[in-house]
Design an enzyme around this catalytic site. Sequence first.
Site, short mmCIF file in Angstrom:
data_model
loop_
_atom_site.label_atom_id
_atom_site.label_comp_id
_atom_site.label_asym_id
_atom_site.label_seq_id
_atom_site.Cartn_x
_atom_site.Cartn_y
_atom_site.Cartn_z
N GLN A 315 30.11 -13.57 -25.78
CA GLN A 315 30.26 -12.20 -25.28
C GLN A 315 29.19 -11.89 -24.23
O GLN A 315 29.45 -11.21 -23.24
CB GLN A 315 30.16 -11.21 -26.43
CG GLN A 315 30.09 -9.75 -26.03
CD GLN A 315 31.34 -9.25 -25.32
OE1 GLN A 315 32.41 -9.83 -25.47
NE2 GLN A 315 31.19 -8.18 -24.54
N GLU A 316 27.99 -12.43 -24.43
CA GLU A 316 26.89 -12.16 -23.52
C GLU A 316 27.01 -12.95 -22.21
O GLU A 316 26.84 -12.39 -21.13
CB GLU A 316 25.55 -12.50 -24.20
CG GLU A 316 25.19 -11.60 -25.37
CD GLU A 316 24.73 -10.22 -24.92
OE1 GLU A 316 24.62 -9.99 -23.69
OE2 GLU A 316 24.50 -9.36 -25.79
N SER A 317 27.28 -14.24 -22.32
CA SER A 317 27.15 -15.11 -21.13
C SER A 317 28.31 -16.06 -20.91
O SER A 317 28.29 -16.81 -19.93
CB SER A 317 25.88 -15.94 -21.27
OG SER A 317 26.02 -16.87 -22.35
#
Length: 496
Positions: A315-317
Site C-alpha cells: 500500500q505504501e510503495s
Amino acid sequence: MPIFSTRVLTYLRCIFRLFIGLTLLLTLVGCDFYTPSSQLEQIRQRGEIRVGTIYGPTSYYQRDDTAQGFDYELAQSYADWLGVKLTIVPVYSTAELVELLRKGKLDLAAAAIVVTPERRQLFRFGPGFYQVSPKLVYRNGSPKPKDIGDLKGNIVVPAGSTGEDLLKELAKQYPNLKWSTNRDADVEELLKQVADGKIDYTVVQDTVLARTQRYYPELTEGMTLAKNQTVAWAMTKLPDDSLYASIIDFFGQRFMDGAIAKLDEKYFGHVQNFDFVDTRTFLQRAKSLLPKYQDLFKTHANVVDWRLLAAISYQESHWDPEARSYTGVRGMMMLTEPTAKAMGVNNRLHPEESIKGGARYLEQMMEKVPASVPDDEKVWFALTAYNIGYGHMMDARRLTKELGKNPDAWSDVKEVLPLLQQSRWHRKVRYGYARGGEARNYVNNVRQYYQSLLWLDNEQQKAHRREELDDDDSSEPPSAERPTVIAEVVKQITLR
C-alpha cells in the site's frame, strides 16, 4: 394339597407378579430419567453441539491450520455461550447440508442459508442476521449479459444450491432460461472456472463475489437476480422449542453487544469498491516481486502477521525500495525523515532498514492503542495512526464517542474518520484537520491486500502438499479426497 388350592395359589402368585410389575412401571414413568429431555438439555448433557456448514470463503475455511469464517465464528460463539464443545461438520454443498439436517445428523446448519418459502416448509429458521443479493457472474472482457431470459452461453451452479433454487423460480417467468448443475464443484470452484473462461456464468451471493474478486479479478458482476434475501440458521422442525428459543436469546444478546456487527466488519467490511486493474496488478507483483523481500517481512514482523506487514508495504510503495513521494516520505515503508531517525533507520531506501523501521513504528502504534480496544481490532487503529498520526486517530475516537457510537469498535470509528476533513468537526478536536477519508481507504486497502496474500499463501501451501503426495506416489487422486472426508464425517456422526 387339593388341586383347587394349588390353582388359587398359582393365580394369587400371578396377581402378585402383575401388581409388582405395574408398580415398577408406574415408578419408572414417574422417574425423571424416563421423561424425555428437551433438545437443548440433550445438547448440554452430551457436551457438544453439532453444527453443519459449507466450505467456502465466507462460511468456513482452514487457513494456517486454523478454522475461520463468519458462520464458523458465530457458531463457536454460540457453543461457548451454551458452555459446550462445537463439533463442526463441513460439507461442500447446500444439498449435502440439507440432507444431513433432514436426517437429524445435525443440531443446526450455519452456512449463509437463504430463507425461502420452500425451505420454511422443511426447516425452522432462527432470526435473520444479514441479507444477500445473488449475482449472475461472468468473465471480464466477455459481453455483459443484459437479459436473464436470453443469455448466450452456459450457466452452471452447484447442485442443490441457492443459485439453483433461484433459477428454478426465474424459469417460471423466463421459459427460455437454461442452466446445468454440477455435483462435484462448489461455488468457489465454479467462480474459478468462470475466471478461467471454462464456463460462461455462475450465480453466487454478493458477499462471496466481493471476497473472491480479490483472488480472481477477472470475475465481474453481470446483474442482480434478487435483492435482500435473508440469511439465517436452520434447524429441524420439532415440537420442542428449547433450541429455537435459545438461539433467539443468543442472537438478541449478540445484536445488542455488537458482536454480530463486529463479525460483519471483520469479514465483509473491507471488500467494497473493487478495482480490477489494481487487484490484477497486485496479484502479478505478489508473484514476481514479493518473493524477493518475503524473508525480510518474516524476520521483522514481530507483533503482526508477516503478510500484513507485506500488505502495508505494498500500500505504501508497491514494494519499490526507491519509492519517493512529494511529501518527503521514502522507501519500502514510506517513512518520514523524523520517523526514520526515531526508529534508527539510517537509509530509508535500503529495503531491510525500511521494513525493520516500519515494523518498529507499527509496534509502537499498537502499544499505544488504548487497552479498551479489542485485541483483534487494535491493528486497524494502529494502521490509522501509522497513516495520519496517533493524535488524529485519538481525535476520531473521541469524536466517535461524542456522536454516541463506540470508540472501541473499528466499524464505528471508520465511519467517523472522514469527518476530520470537515471544518464543522475538525474545529472541535484537539489536533484539527486530518485526511480521515484517506486513512479509512488506506486501512481498507491494506486489509484487501492482506486477504489476497493470505489466499495466495494458502494456495501455495496446498500446492506444496499436493507435490508431497505426488512424491509419495499416492494412488488416490486429489479429486477423491472430497467424498472421503464427507463420508468419514457422516460416518462418525452416525456412530454416535
